[in-house]
Design a protein around this motif. Structure first.
Motif, PDB file in Angstrom:
ATOM      1  N   HIS A  97       0.861  -1.190   0.000  1.00  0.00           N
ATOM      2  CA  HIS A  97       0.000   0.000   0.000  1.00  0.00           C
ATOM      3  C   HIS A  97       0.892   1.232   0.000  1.00  0.00           C
ATOM      4  O   HIS A  97       1.164   1.804   1.054  1.00  0.00           O
ATOM      5  N   VAL A  98       1.347   1.621  -1.164  1.00  0.00           N
ATOM      6  CA  VAL A  98       2.298   2.724  -1.316  1.00  0.00           C
ATOM      7  C   VAL A  98       1.541   4.003  -1.679  1.00  0.00           C
ATOM      8  O   VAL A  98       0.709   4.006  -2.582  1.00  0.00           O
ATOM      9  N   VAL A  99       1.864   5.079  -0.962  1.00  0.00           N
ATOM     10  CA  VAL A  99       1.288   6.389  -1.233  1.00  0.00           C
ATOM     11  C   VAL A  99       2.419   7.352  -1.567  1.00  0.00           C
ATOM     12  O   VAL A  99       3.386   7.477  -0.809  1.00  0.00           O
ATOM     13  N   TYR A 100       2.274   8.014  -2.702  1.00  0.00           N
ATOM     14  CA  TYR A 100       3.225   9.044  -3.132  1.00  0.00           C
ATOM     15  C   TYR A 100       2.705  10.380  -2.627  1.00  0.00           C
ATOM     16  O   TYR A 100       1.639  10.825  -3.032  1.00  0.00           O
ATOM     17  N   LEU A 101       3.446  11.008  -1.725  1.00  0.00           N
ATOM     18  CA  LEU A 101       3.136  12.352  -1.246  1.00  0.00           C
ATOM     19  C   LEU A 101       3.828  13.331  -2.188  1.00  0.00           C
ATOM     20  O   LEU A 101       5.059  13.320  -2.312  1.00  0.00           O
ATOM     21  N   ALA A 102       3.043  14.141  -2.863  1.00  0.00           N
ATOM     22  CA  ALA A 102       3.562  15.021  -3.912  1.00  0.00           C
ATOM     23  C   ALA A 102       3.515  16.482  -3.491  1.00  0.00           C
ATOM     24  O   ALA A 102       2.655  16.887  -2.708  1.00  0.00           O
ATOM     25  N   MET A 103       4.447  17.283  -4.038  1.00  0.00           N
ATOM     26  CA  MET A 103       4.434  18.730  -3.837  1.00  0.00           C
ATOM     27  C   MET A 103       5.196  19.391  -4.980  1.00  0.00           C
ATOM     28  O   MET A 103       6.019  18.766  -5.627  1.00  0.00           O
ATOM     29  N   ASP A 104       4.923  20.685  -5.180  1.00  0.00           N
ATOM     30  CA  ASP A 104       5.635  21.420  -6.225  1.00  0.00           C
ATOM     31  C   ASP A 104       6.838  22.149  -5.623  1.00  0.00           C
ATOM     32  O   ASP A 104       7.043  22.148  -4.411  1.00  0.00           O
ATOM     33  N   VAL A 105       7.661  22.753  -6.472  1.00  0.00           N
ATOM     34  CA  VAL A 105       8.912  23.362  -6.022  1.00  0.00           C
ATOM     35  C   VAL A 105       8.677  24.536  -5.070  1.00  0.00           C
ATOM     36  O   VAL A 105       9.447  24.742  -4.129  1.00  0.00           O
ATOM     37  N   GLU A 142       5.003   5.174 -10.445  1.00  0.00           N
ATOM     38  CA  GLU A 142       5.052   3.746 -10.798  1.00  0.00           C
ATOM     39  C   GLU A 142       4.764   2.857  -9.590  1.00  0.00           C
ATOM     40  O   GLU A 142       4.050   1.866  -9.704  1.00  0.00           O
ATOM     41  N   VAL A 143       5.329   3.187  -8.435  1.00  0.00           N
ATOM     42  CA  VAL A 143       5.190   2.318  -7.267  1.00  0.00           C
ATOM     43  C   VAL A 143       3.941   2.616  -6.435  1.00  0.00           C
ATOM     44  O   VAL A 143       3.553   1.811  -5.591  1.00  0.00           O
ATOM     45  N   ALA A 144       3.306   3.761  -6.666  1.00  0.00           N
ATOM     46  CA  ALA A 144       2.222   4.209  -5.785  1.00  0.00           C
ATOM     47  C   ALA A 144       0.866   3.644  -6.185  1.00  0.00           C
ATOM     48  O   ALA A 144       0.522   3.592  -7.361  1.00  0.00           O
ATOM     49  N   ARG A 145       0.126   3.264  -5.174  1.00  0.00           N
ATOM     50  CA  ARG A 145      -1.280   2.904  -5.356  1.00  0.00           C
ATOM     51  C   ARG A 145      -2.121   4.182  -5.378  1.00  0.00           C
ATOM     52  O   ARG A 145      -3.147   4.244  -6.028  1.00  0.00           O
ATOM     53  N   SER A 146      -1.661   5.203  -4.634  1.00  0.00           N
ATOM     54  CA  SER A 146      -2.367   6.479  -4.540  1.00  0.00           C
ATOM     55  C   SER A 146      -1.361   7.620  -4.536  1.00  0.00           C
ATOM     56  O   SER A 146      -0.240   7.462  -4.065  1.00  0.00           O
ATOM     57  N   GLU A 156      -2.322  17.126   9.130  1.00  0.00           N
ATOM     58  CA  GLU A 156      -3.548  16.423   9.500  1.00  0.00           C
ATOM     59  C   GLU A 156      -4.439  16.189   8.281  1.00  0.00           C
ATOM     60  O   GLU A 156      -5.036  15.115   8.138  1.00  0.00           O
ATOM     61  N   GLU A 157      -4.538  17.186   7.407  1.00  0.00           N
ATOM     62  CA  GLU A 157      -5.344  17.033   6.190  1.00  0.00           C
ATOM     63  C   GLU A 157      -4.748  15.970   5.268  1.00  0.00           C
ATOM     64  O   GLU A 157      -5.474  15.154   4.689  1.00  0.00           O
ATOM     65  N   VAL A 158      -3.425  15.968   5.149  1.00  0.00           N
ATOM     66  CA  VAL A 158      -2.753  14.981   4.306  1.00  0.00           C
ATOM     67  C   VAL A 158      -2.958  13.588   4.897  1.00  0.00           C
ATOM     68  O   VAL A 158      -3.259  12.630   4.173  1.00  0.00           O
ATOM     69  N   THR A 159      -2.827  13.477   6.213  1.00  0.00           N
ATOM     70  CA  THR A 159      -3.023  12.188   6.881  1.00  0.00           C
ATOM     71  C   THR A 159      -4.425  11.653   6.616  1.00  0.00           C
ATOM     72  O   THR A 159      -4.599  10.466   6.299  1.00  0.00           O
ATOM     73  N   GLN A 160      -5.425  12.497   6.723  1.00  0.00           N
ATOM     74  CA  GLN A 160      -6.808  12.074   6.464  1.00  0.00           C
ATOM     75  C   GLN A 160      -6.966  11.615   5.021  1.00  0.00           C
ATOM     76  O   GLN A 160      -7.630  10.611   4.749  1.00  0.00           O
ATOM     77  N   GLU A 161      -6.338  12.318   4.091  1.00  0.00           N
ATOM     78  CA  GLU A 161      -6.414  11.935   2.678  1.00  0.00           C
ATOM     79  C   GLU A 161      -5.742  10.576   2.440  1.00  0.00           C
ATOM     80  O   GLU A 161      -6.239   9.762   1.654  1.00  0.00           O
ATOM     81  N   VAL A 162      -4.619  10.315   3.110  1.00  0.00           N
ATOM     82  CA  VAL A 162      -3.945   9.016   2.983  1.00  0.00           C
ATOM     83  C   VAL A 162      -4.849   7.912   3.524  1.00  0.00           C
ATOM     84  O   VAL A 162      -5.005   6.856   2.890  1.00  0.00           O
ATOM     85  N   LEU A 163      -5.449   8.133   4.679  1.00  0.00           N
ATOM     86  CA  LEU A 163      -6.380   7.149   5.238  1.00  0.00           C
ATOM     87  C   LEU A 163      -7.497   6.842   4.243  1.00  0.00           C
ATOM     88  O   LEU A 163      -7.831   5.669   4.010  1.00  0.00           O
ATOM     89  N   SER A 164      -8.065   7.875   3.664  1.00  0.00           N
ATOM     90  CA  SER A 164      -9.154   7.702   2.706  1.00  0.00           C
ATOM     91  C   SER A 164      -8.673   6.987   1.439  1.00  0.00           C
ATOM     92  O   SER A 164      -9.345   6.083   0.937  1.00  0.00           O
ATOM     93  N   ALA A 165      -7.522   7.388   0.941  1.00  0.00           N
ATOM     94  CA  ALA A 165      -6.997   6.809  -0.294  1.00  0.00           C
ATOM     95  C   ALA A 165      -6.746   5.305  -0.148  1.00  0.00           C
ATOM     96  O   ALA A 165      -6.984   4.534  -1.073  1.00  0.00           O
ATOM     97  N   LEU A 166      -6.261   4.897   1.016  1.00  0.00           N
ATOM     98  CA  LEU A 166      -5.958   3.485   1.243  1.00  0.00           C
ATOM     99  C   LEU A 166      -7.113   2.736   1.889  1.00  0.00           C
ATOM    100  O   LEU A 166      -7.001   1.539   2.161  1.00  0.00           O
ATOM    101  N   GLU A 167      -8.205   3.458   2.147  1.00  0.00           N
ATOM    102  CA  GLU A 167      -9.384   2.859   2.771  1.00  0.00           C
ATOM    103  C   GLU A 167      -9.026   2.167   4.081  1.00  0.00           C
ATOM    104  O   GLU A 167      -9.478   1.059   4.367  1.00  0.00           O
ATOM    105  N   LEU A 168      -8.211   2.859   4.892  1.00  0.00           N
ATOM    106  CA  LEU A 168      -7.812   2.339   6.198  1.00  0.00           C
ATOM    107  C   LEU A 168      -8.692   2.936   7.278  1.00  0.00           C
ATOM    108  O   LEU A 168      -9.074   4.107   7.202  1.00  0.00           O
ATOM    109  N   LYS A 169      -8.983   2.161   8.283  1.00  0.00           N
ATOM    110  CA  LYS A 169      -9.823   2.607   9.400  1.00  0.00           C
ATOM    111  C   LYS A 169      -8.948   2.942  10.586  1.00  0.00           C
ATOM    112  O   LYS A 169      -7.993   2.229  10.905  1.00  0.00           O
ATOM    113  N   GLU A 170      -9.299   4.033  11.255  1.00  0.00           N
ATOM    114  CA  GLU A 170      -8.556   4.445  12.455  1.00  0.00           C
ATOM    115  C   GLU A 170      -8.768   3.450  13.580  1.00  0.00           C
ATOM    116  O   GLU A 170      -9.805   2.807  13.663  1.00  0.00           O
ATOM    117  N   ALA A 171      -7.750   3.367  14.445  1.00  0.00           N
ATOM    118  CA  ALA A 171      -7.818   2.464  15.602  1.00  0.00           C
ATOM    119  C   ALA A 171      -8.795   2.986  16.626  1.00  0.00           C
ATOM    120  O   ALA A 171      -9.043   4.150  16.749  1.00  0.00           O
TER     121      ALA A 171
END
Length: 171
Positions: A97-105, A142-146, A156-171
């Motif tokens: 479950h690979v997530v690519y965190l992207a940003m511009d210069v 190439e390696v990222a699922r999301s 916090e917003e990025v973390t929530q987006e990663v959770l949603s993208a991978l369909e993971l549930k919080e503990a």
């Protein structure tokens, strides 16, 4: 076989460690960063390894650190920005479950100042960062699922987006 719940990839300064720690906390699992593993094993900083031994030596160490972490860690894993350069490492990431965190210069400059503490950005940091991204973006994709954009977003917003993208549930 054990495997990480999530693997974060992306350029230096994108927030892999910050988001990784938040994500691990929200999932109730451990966090591991392969750059930290390398520093602990080598007893020196990544920058020192680059300066003293060269990039090729660092990449060989990094490859082994990633291999070990993928085999041993079951929580959230962050990889160094250049880990995807190795074809073998990219192969190991298949099925994870690979997530690519992207940003511009501009975001990179704001977050890191594109400072010279990062060995690959020592001369003309903005130009170097753009060139690194041109060479690596397709490998991250190439390696990222999301892909999760981090520009103008809080950790916090990025973390929530990663959770949603991978369909993971919080503990």
């Amino acid at each position: 076989m054990s495997a990480p719940l999530a693997v974060l990839v992306g350029p230096m300064g994108v927030g892999k460690s910050t988001v990784g720690l938040l994500l691990a906390e929200r999932l109730g699992v451990g966090f591991r960063d392969t750059d930290d593993d390398i520093v602990a094993a080598q007893g020196r900083t990544v920058a020192d390894i680059f300066v003293e031994d060269g990039e090729a030596a660092f990449r060989a160490i990094e490859k082994q650190a990633v291999r070990a972490a993928l085999a041993e860690h079951t929580g959230v894993l962050a990889l160094g920005g250049g880990a995807v350069l190795d074809a073998g490492t990219r192969g190991l990431l298949a099925g994870h479950h690979v997530v690519y965190l992207a940003m511009d210069v501009e975001e990179a400059a704001r977050r890191t100042g594109l400072n010279t503490a990062r060995p690959l950005l020592a001369i003309n940091p903005r130009k170097q960062w753009r060139e690194l991204m041109e060479a690596r973006r397709h490998l991250y994709e190439e390696v990222a699922r999301s892909v999760v954009a981090t520009d103008d977003r809080t950790p916090e917003e990025v973390t929530q987006e990663v959770l949603s993208a991978l369909e993971l549930k919080e503990a």
